[in-house]
Design an enzyme around this catalytic site. Sequence first.
Site, short mmCIF file in Angstrom:
data_model
loop_
_atom_site.label_atom_id
_atom_site.label_comp_id
_atom_site.label_asym_id
_atom_site.label_seq_id
_atom_site.Cartn_x
_atom_site.Cartn_y
_atom_site.Cartn_z
N SER A 124 1.72 22.12 40.18
CA SER A 124 0.53 22.88 39.81
C SER A 124 -0.75 22.05 39.88
O SER A 124 -0.76 20.85 39.57
CB SER A 124 0.71 23.37 38.36
OG SER A 124 -0.52 23.80 37.83
N GLU A 126 -2.87 22.21 37.75
CA GLU A 126 -3.13 21.74 36.38
C GLU A 126 -2.86 20.25 36.25
O GLU A 126 -3.33 19.60 35.32
CB GLU A 126 -2.23 22.50 35.38
CG GLU A 126 -2.77 23.84 34.97
CD GLU A 126 -3.98 23.75 34.04
OE1 GLU A 126 -3.91 23.05 33.03
OE2 GLU A 126 -4.99 24.40 34.35
N TYR A 148 1.51 21.43 29.18
CA TYR A 148 2.02 22.05 30.41
C TYR A 148 1.73 21.15 31.62
O TYR A 148 2.60 20.87 32.44
CB TYR A 148 1.39 23.43 30.61
CG TYR A 148 1.61 24.03 31.97
CD1 TYR A 148 2.79 24.72 32.26
CD2 TYR A 148 0.65 23.91 32.99
CE1 TYR A 148 3.00 25.27 33.52
CE2 TYR A 148 0.86 24.45 34.25
CZ TYR A 148 2.02 25.13 34.51
OH TYR A 148 2.24 25.67 35.76
N PRO A 278 -7.83 23.47 23.34
CA PRO A 278 -8.12 22.15 22.76
C PRO A 278 -8.69 21.18 23.81
O PRO A 278 -9.52 20.33 23.49
CB PRO A 278 -6.76 21.66 22.28
CG PRO A 278 -5.92 22.88 22.14
CD PRO A 278 -6.44 23.88 23.13
P1 NAP Z 1 5.79 33.43 35.59
O1 NAP Z 1 5.40 34.79 36.07
O2 NAP Z 1 5.44 33.01 34.21
O3 NAP Z 1 7.39 33.30 35.76
C1 NAP Z 1 8.12 32.26 35.16
C2 NAP Z 1 9.59 32.49 35.41
O4 NAP Z 1 10.34 31.41 34.80
C3 NAP Z 1 10.14 33.78 34.80
O5 NAP Z 1 11.04 34.35 35.72
C4 NAP Z 1 10.89 33.28 33.57
O6 NAP Z 1 11.96 34.11 33.18
C5 NAP Z 1 11.45 31.97 34.10
N1 NAP Z 1 11.91 31.05 33.07
C6 NAP Z 1 11.18 30.55 32.05
N2 NAP Z 1 11.95 29.73 31.31
C7 NAP Z 1 13.19 29.72 31.86
C8 NAP Z 1 14.43 29.09 31.55
N3 NAP Z 1 14.56 28.28 30.50
N4 NAP Z 1 15.51 29.30 32.35
C9 NAP Z 1 15.39 30.13 33.40
N5 NAP Z 1 14.26 30.77 33.74
C10 NAP Z 1 13.17 30.57 32.98
O7 NAP Z 1 5.24 32.30 36.57
P2 NAP Z 1 4.64 32.43 38.07
O8 NAP Z 1 3.18 32.70 37.98
O9 NAP Z 1 5.51 33.30 38.87
O10 NAP Z 1 4.77 30.92 38.54
C11 NAP Z 1 5.97 30.44 39.14
C12 NAP Z 1 6.01 28.92 39.02
O11 NAP Z 1 4.89 28.35 39.67
C13 NAP Z 1 5.97 28.40 37.58
O12 NAP Z 1 6.76 27.22 37.55
C14 NAP Z 1 4.51 28.03 37.36
O13 NAP Z 1 4.40 27.02 36.37
C15 NAP Z 1 4.16 27.53 38.75
N6 NAP Z 1 2.75 27.68 39.15
C16 NAP Z 1 2.15 28.89 39.06
C17 NAP Z 1 0.83 29.03 39.49
C18 NAP Z 1 0.13 30.37 39.41
O14 NAP Z 1 -1.10 30.37 39.52
N7 NAP Z 1 0.85 31.48 39.29
C19 NAP Z 1 0.15 27.93 40.02
C20 NAP Z 1 0.82 26.71 40.12
C21 NAP Z 1 2.14 26.59 39.70
P3 NAP Z 1 11.76 35.32 32.11
O15 NAP Z 1 11.34 36.49 32.94
O16 NAP Z 1 13.12 35.44 31.53
O17 NAP Z 1 10.71 34.89 31.13
O1 G4F Z 2 -5.50 32.37 33.74
P1 G4F Z 2 -5.34 31.14 32.97
O2 G4F Z 2 -4.60 31.23 31.69
O3 G4F Z 2 -4.71 30.08 33.96
P2 G4F Z 2 -4.63 28.46 33.97
O4 G4F Z 2 -4.71 27.89 32.60
O5 G4F Z 2 -5.60 27.97 34.98
O6 G4F Z 2 -3.13 28.23 34.48
C1 G4F Z 2 -2.58 29.00 35.54
O7 G4F Z 2 -2.82 28.33 36.76
C2 G4F Z 2 -2.15 27.05 36.88
C3 G4F Z 2 -2.55 26.46 38.24
O8 G4F Z 2 -3.76 25.78 38.13
C4 G4F Z 2 -0.67 27.25 36.74
F1 G4F Z 2 -0.02 26.07 36.90
C5 G4F Z 2 -0.34 27.85 35.39
O9 G4F Z 2 1.06 28.11 35.29
C6 G4F Z 2 -1.09 29.18 35.27
O10 G4F Z 2 -0.54 30.08 36.21
O11 G4F Z 2 -6.79 30.53 32.60
C7 G4F Z 2 -7.77 30.29 33.58
C8 G4F Z 2 -9.09 29.92 32.93
C9 G4F Z 2 -8.99 28.80 31.87
O12 G4F Z 2 -10.01 27.87 32.08
C10 G4F Z 2 -9.20 29.49 30.54
O13 G4F Z 2 -9.82 28.69 29.53
O14 G4F Z 2 -9.58 31.06 32.21
C11 G4F Z 2 -10.11 30.63 30.97
N1 G4F Z 2 -10.10 31.76 30.04
C12 G4F Z 2 -11.21 32.30 29.45
N2 G4F Z 2 -10.86 33.29 28.63
C13 G4F Z 2 -9.03 32.42 29.58
C14 G4F Z 2 -9.50 33.38 28.69
N3 G4F Z 2 -7.71 32.28 29.85
C15 G4F Z 2 -6.85 33.13 29.26
N4 G4F Z 2 -5.54 33.04 29.54
N5 G4F Z 2 -7.27 34.08 28.36
C16 G4F Z 2 -8.60 34.25 28.03
O15 G4F Z 2 -8.95 35.09 27.23
#
Ligand code: NAP
Ligand code: G4F
Length: 329
Positions: A124, A126, A148, A278
């Site tokens: 990520s 992040e 995270y 935080p």
């Molecule tokens: P998501 O919608 O939150 O999906 C997470 C998945 O992980 C769900 O299927 C969840 O299952 C499963 N999971 C959580 N804990 C588990 C465990 N202990 N054993 C087995 N399965 C478990 O996430 P996403 O947005 O699709 O992202 C996919 C991956 O890419 C994640 O690793 C995330 O950190 C990473 N990532 C995402 C982004 C983004 O912007 N979306 C960017 C960079 C990296 P349940 O349905 O049972 O909860």
């Molecule tokens: O949508 P967010 O919660 O995503 P964030 O923290 O960037 O993380 C996501 O992207 C990562 C890749 O860079 C993944 F690895 C991670 O698993 C996840 O998919 O927040 C985005 C931004 C933050 O700066 C947050 O402070 O939106 C700001 N924000 C402002 N108001 C909010 C809110 N975020 C959330 N969730 N809820 C609010 O009300």
Amino acid sequence: MEKRALITGITGQDGSYLAELLLTQGYKVYGIVRRASQDNCQRLEHLLPCLTLLQADLLDQTSLMAALEEAQPTEVYNLAAQSFVPASWQQPILTAEFTAVGVTRLLDALRKVCPQARFYQASSSEMFGKVRESPQTETTPFHPRSPYGVAKVYGHYITVNYRESYGMFACSGILFNHESPRRGVEFVSRKITQGVARIKHGLDEELRLGNLEAKRDWGFAGDYVRAMWLMLQQDEPDDYVIGTGQTHSVEEFVRLAFEHAGLDWRRHVVIDPRFYRPAEVDVLLADASKARRKLGWQPQMSFEQMVYAMVDADIAALSRAAKPQARAA
Ligand code: NAP
Ligand code: G4F
């Protein structure tokens, strides 16, 4: 040879898009789901007849080994994680168990059961956190800002380490934020588009958000799962940054989403300190030139198209939900 893929996190946003892509490429697709009292496959409903789901958990090594024995995959995509950044301050140890050590459990199970399988780790942006340079590339140093982000740094390095220690075909995709109508409702993009839809339908008056100044490099999830697949089709395993090369503030996202629905965001958005973090990641911006050069990857959907598609999908979903009530009345 038959192409067989195993996806952890198949019930999540990315898992559903990746499963769709792999099925169209002729793969036999297995997905790991963890046990729950109710099934959690809403994002997969249209694919269920074509998938084989196996019960396992990233916390449980034995179940991972059994799933690998059963699937005998040629490719493994590790998408499972505790992926919501704010939850990682509330549950830092659980986040480390899933998102960090879970990667080692899976890699080590793979090493023992099917070491020839190709492995993708969902890393990520992040990890860049308090960014040391902009834009961020594969060589930008990490400075994570949440439990995270710290857990993902571990997952990244253990992937690199298993590649270097055991010669495994293990890749780390450093993906920037990617969204879609299937995004979880707690993430800011979907929280905004669902909030817009609820206000448009007269169900809510306000939308409470945190820091509107944060900037993200947002793309469409469907484009990003293509990059995951491409990484595992190369001659050599490697790590890649995946993003659009454009950054937008949360406020810009809000403004576009409200305007698209014919609403004035300033009349509805309330800043709520509860949603501040935080430690914040202020700005992320990808330099994905390596992926463009080596994988031939580039995003197809623009930021604006993605925001509009998400707003439209949420408005349409509420319209469908309202219909039976209208008939009854
Ligand atoms: P998501 O919608 O939150 O999906 C997470 C998945 O992980 C769900 O299927 C969840 O299952 C499963 N999971 C959580 N804990 C588990 C465990 N202990 N054993 C087995 N399965 C478990 O996430 P996403 O947005 O699709 O992202 C996919 C991956 O890419 C994640 O690793 C995330 O950190 C990473 N990532 C995402 C982004 C983004 O912007 N979306 C960017 C960079 C990296 P349940 O349905 O049972 O909860
Ligand atoms: O949508 P967010 O919660 O995503 P964030 O923290 O960037 O993380 C996501 O992207 C990562 C890749 O860079 C993944 F690895 C991670 O698993 C996840 O998919 O927040 C985005 C931004 C933050 O700066 C947050 O402070 O939106 C700001 N924000 C402002 N108001 C909010 C809110 N975020 C959330 N969730 N809820 C609010 O009300």
